[in-house]
Design a protein around this motif. Structure first.
Motif, PDB file in Angstrom:
ATOM      1  N   VAL A   1      90.190  -0.816  56.878  1.00 18.61           N
ATOM      2  CA  VAL A   1      90.631  -1.990  56.109  1.00 18.61           C
ATOM      3  C   VAL A   1      91.127  -1.557  54.732  1.00 18.61           C
ATOM      4  O   VAL A   1      92.170  -2.024  54.248  1.00 18.61           O
ATOM      5  N   ARG A   2      90.391  -0.642  54.095  1.00 21.53           N
ATOM      6  CA  ARG A   2      90.814  -0.168  52.780  1.00 21.53           C
ATOM      7  C   ARG A   2      92.155   0.556  52.864  1.00 21.53           C
ATOM      8  O   ARG A   2      93.010   0.431  51.976  1.00 21.53           O
TER       9      ARG A   2
ATOM     10  N   SER B   1      94.934  -2.078  53.419  1.00 25.18           N
ATOM     11  CA  SER B   1      95.169  -2.850  52.201  1.00 25.18           C
ATOM     12  C   SER B   1      95.852  -1.995  51.142  1.00 25.18           C
ATOM     13  O   SER B   1      96.861  -2.383  50.564  1.00 25.18           O
TER      14      SER B   1
ATOM     15  N   SER C   1      96.398  -3.680  47.016  1.00 21.49           N
ATOM     16  CA  SER C   1      97.002  -4.339  48.191  1.00 21.49           C
ATOM     17  C   SER C   1      98.456  -3.913  48.418  1.00 21.49           C
ATOM     18  O   SER C   1      99.222  -4.624  49.075  1.00 21.49           O
TER      19      SER C   1
ATOM     20  N   ALA D   1      99.403  -3.359  52.226  1.00 21.73           N
ATOM     21  CA  ALA D   1      99.549  -4.643  52.926  1.00 21.73           C
ATOM     22  C   ALA D   1     100.869  -5.303  52.548  1.00 21.73           C
ATOM     23  O   ALA D   1     101.555  -5.889  53.401  1.00 21.73           O
TER      24      ALA D   1
ATOM     25  N   GLU E   1      96.028 -10.742  55.471  1.00 23.77           N
ATOM     26  CA  GLU E   1      94.833 -10.943  54.657  1.00 23.77           C
ATOM     27  C   GLU E   1      93.742 -10.019  55.169  1.00 23.77           C
ATOM     28  O   GLU E   1      93.693  -9.709  56.368  1.00 23.77           O
ATOM     29  N   THR E   2      92.881  -9.572  54.268  1.00 17.12           N
ATOM     30  CA  THR E   2      91.817  -8.639  54.648  1.00 17.12           C
ATOM     31  C   THR E   2      90.456  -9.200  54.274  1.00 17.12           C
ATOM     32  O   THR E   2      89.829  -8.752  53.310  1.00 17.12           O
TER      33      THR E   2
ATOM     34  N   VAL F   1      91.259  -7.625  59.622  1.00 17.81           N
ATOM     35  CA  VAL F   1      92.551  -8.023  59.069  1.00 17.81           C
ATOM     36  C   VAL F   1      93.055  -9.218  59.847  1.00 17.81           C
ATOM     37  O   VAL F   1      92.969  -9.244  61.084  1.00 17.81           O
TER      38      VAL F   1
END
Length: 310
Positions: A8-9, A12, A16, A19, A31-32, A37
């Motif tokens: 996720v990191r 993003s 961000s 993303a 969106e995370t 996600v």
């Protein structure tokens, strides 16, 4: 889609940014929230960005650094319907090295499966860096005794005697890209130690004649600036337990007579020879600054236009 925290990191990105790049590439909203996600957009766009995110997640979970170049490359591969294989090289000061594009993945497979591999294409596609990383991997695990690097010193006409210093010092100005790659992969101190022990060796093309390179991994860089005779001489240096990768860009020949370049000639006559593989990179495979790809495309377009009959 559920992802690990590290993935996720990576998806993003700092502030961000990753993303945002994916959103621009696929025209979706990302969106995370905690634990995964979420993607909002039409079905086709969601499917494409999901493929790109899966590639980035696999890189992150393998311990590799995820950069903006990785995001752009993963997005391009996803839009083209390609998947990036995940051959991981367990070297690199910033973690394992993982191919950024499908062309890079195929290149690593060729290096693994063939005694002689040609890496052909524009600057910025990772040809030399991946060759150095693969060679360093073989050296670290003892599969070869030496990593031998050779590159033509075209500006000096291969006449290096007038330059000050020993052989390494004479050739180093022409090998800066290779040393920069090895420093990034192994660290400057480790490179220095292995150079001192003879495990990493500088071998200018002018000094390759008459040698047999056994149990070595040989990188021939900027090979478009080898003449046909030099290319034959270098290729026939391979000895027992040796492998070689020849990298270059046929569009950047610096020889007085470009038609004498041995790179395109060698690829043409060796493509179907057993044990030889040819990896071809294009502008879409450029993984440097995004402007580099556009520059390469502009030059390719100009060359194509000039080649058209009037």
């Amino acid at each position: 889609m559920p992802l690990s925290d590290v993935a996720v990191r990576a998806v993003s990105g700092p502030n961000s940014r990753h993303a945002a790049l994916l959103e621009d590439a696929f025209h979706v909203l990302i969106e995370t929230p905690g634990g995964g996600v979420t993607i909002k957009g039409d079905a086709r766009a969601r499917a494409g960005v999901k493929r790109a995110i899966e590639t980035l997640a696999q890189r992150a979970e393998a311990g590799a650094e995820v950069t903006e170049a990785d995001v752009r490359a993963s997005a391009a591969a996803a839009r083209a319907g390609e998947s990036v294989a995940h051959g991981v090289l367990p070297v690199g000061r910033r973690g394992p090295i993982v191919p950024k594009t499908s062309a890079q993945a195929r290149y690593l497979e060729m290096l693994e499966q063939h005694e002689l591999t040609f890496g052909i294409g524009p600057a910025g596609t990772g040809k030399t860096f991946l060759a150095a990383a693969y060679g360093a991997t073989l050296l670290l695990k003892g599969a070869v005794d030496r990593l031998v690097i050779t590159r033509p010193a075209v500006e000096a006409g291969e006449r290096l005697g007038f330059l000050p210093g020993d052989l390494t010092e004479k050739v180093d100005p022409y090998l800066i890209p290779i040393w920069a790659a090895l420093d990034e992969i192994l660290g400057a101190e480790a490179v220095r130690r292995r150079r001192d022990k003879g495990e990493i060796e500088v071998a200018p093309v002018a000094f390759m004649r008459g040698r047999t390179l056994s149990h070595s991994f040989v990188i021939v860089d900027e090979a478009q600036n080898l003449s046909r005779l030099q290319m034959k001489m270098v290729l026939t240096r391979l000895g027992e337990g040796a492998r070689m990768v020849v990298t270059g860009d046929p569009s950047q020949v610096d020889l007085v007579n470009p038609r004498d370049s041995g790179l395109s000639h060698a690829v043409g006559i060796l493509t179907n020879v057993k044990g030889v593989a040819v990896a071809r990179f294009e502008a879409a495979d450029v993984v440097r600054h995004k402007l580099v790809e556009r520059i390469v495309r502009a030059y390719d377009a100009d060359l194509a236009a000039k080649a058209k009959p009037e």
